[in-house]
Enzyme design. Structure first.
Site: not given
Length: 252
Positions: A10, A60, A87, A155, A159
């Protein structure tokens, strides 16, 4: 293979949705490699889960060499990878479209899109050659993969691009028994969304600002755990998990 023997990675596991998903996966039996930039936050996530069910690795997502080292460590430590949850993400300052700087744009693209692309490549290399073969990759999408907020070009663009990455990698992964899906999240209660309930609230398309309802991030974590626990002959391609009363469905 039972969840008790399965390995998950994750990214962005130190806070918010990443922490919620990590805990949900650990609580269903997965051993979770917790990845993020801040070791202290990863260790806090580890302490909240069952003992012995996690490994903290700092990396990172904008550094390809650190991503490569992460997956090398996963393979060396566990010999396999069953689930990757891409994520980690970030946004740019909410400024007029024409004032968004190139460096700000590139920072968001590097974190939200290039990072998941590289992680997915490394996951493919492990999953296609392991026995039992295959695995599952889950991408963190967003309500922004369907409709933007004002002043969110970087952003929102990433997405939307994640949706393309999800579909393309799901198709390319078929021959290796790799299933890829996406969870689109709306108004989970995390530090990133505190502005939705503090001060004047958040800007709306009509130019007003208002507070917006949020949901417990645990709901997203549980959704990720559900997707992760499916047999590889079944896949959730896209799932939307959102605050029930947020201003997304309808006109406002």
């Amino acid at each position: 293979m039972s969840e008790a023997k399965k390995i998950a990675v994750v990214t962005g596991a130190g806070t918010g949705v990443g922490r919620a998903a990590s805990l949900a996966l650990m609580n269903t039996g997965f051993t979770v490699v917790l990845v993020g930039r801040r070791l202290d936050m990863l260790e806090e996530t580890a302490k909240l889960g069952p003992a012995g069910k996690s490994l903290c690795v700092t990396a990172d997502m904008t550094k390809p060499e650190q991503i490569a080292a992460l997956f090398d460590k996963v393979k060396a430590t566990y010999g396999r990878l069953d689930v990757l949850f891409n994520n980690a993400g970030m946004g740019a300052p909410a400024v007029n479209f024409e004032d968004l700087g190139l460096e700000q744009w590139q920072a968001v693209v590097n974190t939200n899109l290039t990072g998941p692309f590289l992680c997915t490549q490394h996951a493919f290399r492990i999953m296609k050659d392991q026995s039992p073969r295959g695995g599952r990759i889950i991408n963190n999408g967003s309500i922004s993969a369907h409709a933007p907020r004002p002043f969110s070009a970087a952003y929102t663009s990433t997405k939307h691009a994640i949706t393309g990455l999800t579909k393309a990698s799901n198709l390319d992964g078929r021959m290796y028994d790799i299933a890829v899906g996406q969870v689109d999240i709306g108004n989970a209660a995390t530090p990133m969304t505190d502005r939705m309930v503090n001060g004047p609230g958040v800007l709306q398309p009509d130019g007003t600002t208002k507070h917006e309802p949020r949901m417990d991030a645990k709901a997203v974590g549980d959704a990720v755990a559900y997707m992760a626990g499916l047999p590889l002959d079944a896949n959730v391609l896209t799932m939307t998990v959102m605050a029930s009363k947020m201003p997304f469905v309808g006109r406002g």
